[in-house]
Design an enzyme around this catalytic site. Sequence first.
Site, PDB file in Angstrom:
ATOM      1  N   LYS A  40      52.491  62.355  60.496  1.00 25.78           N
ATOM      2  CA  LYS A  40      53.673  62.330  61.362  1.00 25.78           C
ATOM      3  C   LYS A  40      54.837  63.037  60.674  1.00 25.78           C
ATOM      4  O   LYS A  40      54.786  63.295  59.466  1.00 25.78           O
ATOM      5  CB  LYS A  40      54.038  60.874  61.671  1.00 25.78           C
ATOM      6  CG  LYS A  40      54.273  60.032  60.419  1.00 25.78           C
ATOM      7  CD  LYS A  40      54.427  58.545  60.748  1.00 25.78           C
ATOM      8  CE  LYS A  40      54.676  57.743  59.500  1.00 25.78           C
ATOM      9  NZ  LYS A  40      54.798  56.306  59.768  1.00 25.78           N
ATOM     10  N   TYR A 267      83.741  75.288  51.874  1.00 28.10           N
ATOM     11  CA  TYR A 267      84.515  74.539  52.864  1.00 28.10           C
ATOM     12  C   TYR A 267      85.412  73.492  52.212  1.00 28.10           C
ATOM     13  O   TYR A 267      85.024  72.847  51.231  1.00 28.10           O
ATOM     14  CB  TYR A 267      83.571  73.829  53.829  1.00 28.10           C
ATOM     15  CG  TYR A 267      82.923  74.745  54.832  1.00 28.10           C
ATOM     16  CD1 TYR A 267      83.694  75.521  55.707  1.00 28.10           C
ATOM     17  CD2 TYR A 267      81.536  74.836  54.903  1.00 28.10           C
ATOM     18  CE1 TYR A 267      83.081  76.361  56.630  1.00 28.10           C
ATOM     19  CE2 TYR A 267      80.920  75.672  55.840  1.00 28.10           C
ATOM     20  CZ  TYR A 267      81.703  76.432  56.694  1.00 28.10           C
ATOM     21  OH  TYR A 267      81.105  77.253  57.604  1.00 28.10           O
ATOM     22  N   MET A 316      75.526  74.360  56.097  1.00 27.79           N
ATOM     23  CA  MET A 316      74.354  74.230  56.971  1.00 27.79           C
ATOM     24  C   MET A 316      73.203  75.126  56.511  1.00 27.79           C
ATOM     25  O   MET A 316      72.047  74.713  56.488  1.00 27.79           O
ATOM     26  CB  MET A 316      74.737  74.572  58.412  1.00 27.79           C
ATOM     27  CG  MET A 316      73.630  74.260  59.404  1.00 27.79           C
ATOM     28  SD  MET A 316      74.041  74.683  61.098  1.00 27.79           S
ATOM     29  CE  MET A 316      75.301  73.490  61.496  1.00 27.79           C
TER      30      MET A 316
HETATM   31  C1  PLP Z   1      54.133  55.773  58.699  1.00 26.02           C
HETATM   32  C2  PLP Z   1      53.072  54.775  58.867  1.00 26.02           C
HETATM   33  C3  PLP Z   1      52.008  54.728  57.952  1.00 26.02           C
HETATM   34  C4  PLP Z   1      51.982  55.527  56.677  1.00 26.02           C
HETATM   35  O1  PLP Z   1      52.842  54.913  55.759  1.00 26.02           O
HETATM   36  P1  PLP Z   1      52.949  55.319  54.212  1.00 26.02           P
HETATM   37  O2  PLP Z   1      53.698  54.208  53.617  1.00 26.02           O
HETATM   38  O3  PLP Z   1      53.676  56.616  54.165  1.00 26.02           O
HETATM   39  O4  PLP Z   1      51.559  55.440  53.699  1.00 26.02           O
HETATM   40  C5  PLP Z   1      50.987  53.841  58.219  1.00 26.02           C
HETATM   41  N1  PLP Z   1      51.008  53.044  59.305  1.00 26.02           N
HETATM   42  C6  PLP Z   1      52.030  53.039  60.186  1.00 26.02           C
HETATM   43  C7  PLP Z   1      51.997  52.124  61.349  1.00 26.02           C
HETATM   44  C8  PLP Z   1      53.106  53.894  59.987  1.00 26.02           C
HETATM   45  O5  PLP Z   1      54.129  53.875  60.835  1.00 26.02           O
END
Ligand code: PLP
Length: 376
Positions: A40, A267, A316
């Site tokens: 993710k 800035y 930025m």
């Molecule tokens: C993000 C997530 C993981 C992975 O977590 P880590 O601590 O980065 O290994 C696993 N399970 C769920 C439900 C998550 O949201």
Amino acid sequence: MCSVSGVRAWVELDFTALKENVKYLQHKLPNHCKLMPAVKANAYGHGAVLITRELNRLGIMDFCVATVSEGIELRKAGIRGQILVLGYTHPEEIPALEAYKLTQSVVDVSYGEVLNACGNRLNVHVLIDSGMHRLGERAEHVDKIASLFEMSHLNITGIYSHLCVSDGNSEREVEYTKEQKNHFQKLIETLQQRGIDVPKTHLLASYGVLNYPEYGGDYARVGIAMYGILSTKHDYEGSKLPLQPVLSIKSRIASIRRLHVGESAGYGMAYVAQQERVIATITIGYADGIPRELSDEKGSVLIGGREAPIVGRVCMDQTLIDITEIEGVRQGDEVVVIGKSGEKEITVYDLAEQTGTITNEILSRLGGRLERRATF
Ligand SMILES: *Cc1c(COP(=O)(O)O)cnc(C)c1O
């Protein structure tokens, strides 16, 4: 024509490190427990397509993402295997789950009813709340959970829960984690006693794998540790784990100028030269994920094995650094923002400490504008 990649600011991925981390985590787990990497947030900033494609090549066929669009990106890039969406998906996006063969988490029983009513058979994993109280049906609601298994449009291929203090080693945290595991396990046993064919189970994320590998069911949803990092420097130093960071970040010198005493730079005129200084502008900024909190000498970068402090305010798209003490720097030279240069290294832990957060946040906020390239 110049058409090299990595011309402005880029992420370098060490695929040898990735492979070693995968091997190590797999080795920590019981034999029947497979890795289901969390890719993710663009694979924690590393680049989801590149990372997941490499994991496919290493034989990994199960992944988790947070959102439908993250799953679609992977499918469009030709990623094979199971892709589990961990978060809530709005009913409007349900057709996309089907079209891209994504597996949806059932975030509670009422949501299961929504999915079941949508008409087509969907692959799902049932999410159980064993004590985190974020998502999932409460483990004690056995009848409601059992009812999901009777819904004809749900093809339930997994059931899972998430631990909320598996990174802690106080008595209370260890006890709570054990209770979460027991709630989950007891639910599984009760479902079995009722004659339900229980699907694949999973409970552990990174810290779970490191601290409670024996709780591993069929999958472990490893994120941060697979990228070779723990959440804090303290955890990492305490652990002595053979994890290797996969990511480095580099940028380039855009321009160099001499500042006279009393002149300001950037800035807000936030930086004022107290003596003659040589200031360089580098090709990376907060839109690329470099925290603005690194302004005013909180952070630094590396050039040719020497450290150069960040001065003034991070912009930025650009950042100012002081290179007065470093000889021979030229326009276009490479600048290390995270990673090694000569004998020196700036780690994600350093950035997290300098900005009062955890490495997960630094990594997951790295910008989409950074190019990503692999090295072996
Ligand atoms: C993000 C997530 C993981 C992975 O977590 P880590 O601590 O980065 O290994 C696993 N399970 C769920 C439900 C998550 O949201």
